[in-house]
Design a protein around this motif. Structure first.
Motif, PDB file in Angstrom:
ATOM      1  N   VAL A  32       1.056   5.752  -0.473  1.00 36.05           N
ATOM      2  CA  VAL A  32       0.369   4.500  -0.203  1.00 36.05           C
ATOM      3  C   VAL A  32       0.482   4.172   1.275  1.00 36.05           C
ATOM      4  O   VAL A  32       1.387   4.635   1.955  1.00 36.05           O
ATOM      5  CB  VAL A  32       0.946   3.358  -1.072  1.00 36.05           C
ATOM      6  N   SER A  36       1.943  -1.810   1.904  1.00 35.13           N
ATOM      7  CA  SER A  36       1.734  -1.645   0.467  1.00 35.13           C
ATOM      8  C   SER A  36       3.092  -1.642  -0.213  1.00 35.13           C
ATOM      9  O   SER A  36       4.060  -1.113   0.319  1.00 35.13           O
ATOM     10  CB  SER A  36       1.012  -0.333   0.178  1.00 35.13           C
ATOM     11  N   TYR A  52      -0.476   0.033  -7.131  1.00 37.00           N
ATOM     12  CA  TYR A  52       0.322  -0.635  -6.103  1.00 37.00           C
ATOM     13  C   TYR A  52      -0.483  -1.776  -5.502  1.00 37.00           C
ATOM     14  O   TYR A  52      -1.692  -1.859  -5.669  1.00 37.00           O
ATOM     15  CB  TYR A  52       0.771   0.347  -5.015  1.00 37.00           C
ATOM     16  N   GLN A  53       0.233  -2.670  -4.815  1.00 31.98           N
ATOM     17  CA  GLN A  53      -0.451  -3.784  -4.188  1.00 31.98           C
ATOM     18  C   GLN A  53      -0.388  -3.661  -2.668  1.00 31.98           C
ATOM     19  O   GLN A  53       0.631  -3.277  -2.105  1.00 31.98           O
ATOM     20  CB  GLN A  53       0.079  -5.123  -4.675  1.00 31.98           C
ATOM     21  N   ARG A  54      -1.511  -3.970  -2.028  1.00 29.37           N
ATOM     22  CA  ARG A  54      -1.623  -3.947  -0.568  1.00 29.37           C
ATOM     23  C   ARG A  54      -1.749  -5.392  -0.097  1.00 29.37           C
ATOM     24  O   ARG A  54      -2.534  -6.168  -0.640  1.00 29.37           O
ATOM     25  CB  ARG A  54      -2.855  -3.151  -0.151  1.00 29.37           C
TER      26      ARG A  54
END
Length: 159
Positions: A32, A36, A52-54
């Motif tokens: 990633v 992130s 996943y989160q950005r």
């Protein structure tokens, strides 16, 4: 006796170091991008999905995008694709805002904690995918003043 123990411990330590160098076969690589966080992997059908989160920061506020990568063999991965973008957060430190659970087949439940500015309150959204994460549709929305963090979704024994 002490000398033998010391030599044995030294020999075992050296053997472990030599073996570890021979068994590691691949240079680490980044999955990633920068900014992130909170990677979570699930299996659906015959694929592994990496969520996943950005974090997007501008003018002192932040929003979160939720992304996914896919792999059939665990070696080659698709490019990241955005599932949900612009998830609102109130906190200065961006928390975990999603959870994902799979029934092992083609169904996924995605739970997202979002702060909606229009409503001026938090919303927990439940999104369902029946095609192994290719598309999601919102199936339930919980609007409440309760301040929650880090929602968790789990698959039941019946899927």
């Amino acid at each position: 006796m002490r000398v033998r123990r010391l030599l044995l411990m030294l020999l075992l330590t050296l053997q472990g170091i030599v073996f570890a160098q021979q068994s590691y076969f691949e240079a680490p690589r980044e999955f990633v991008g920068t900014n992130s966080r909170y990677v979570e992997a699930v299996q659906v059908a015959d694929e592994a999905l990496l969520f996943y989160q950005r974090i997007n920061e501008s003018n002192g506020s932040a929003t979160v995008d939720l992304l996914v990568q896919r792999s059939r063999d665990g070696l080659s991965w698709t490019e990241s694709s955005v599932i949900v973008e612009g998830i609102g957060v109130e906190q200065e430190i961006v928390p975990l805002v999603y959870s994902v659970a799979s029934d092992g087949g083609s169904r996924l439940l995605l739970t997202i904690f979002d702060y909606e500015v229009e409503l001026d309150q938090p919303v927990t959204r439940f999104l369902l995918s029946t095609d192994a994460g290719l598309s999601f549709s919102e199936v339930y929305r919980l609007v409440d003043r309760i301040e929650l963090l880090a929602p968790r979704a789990y698959a039941s024994a019946q899927g």
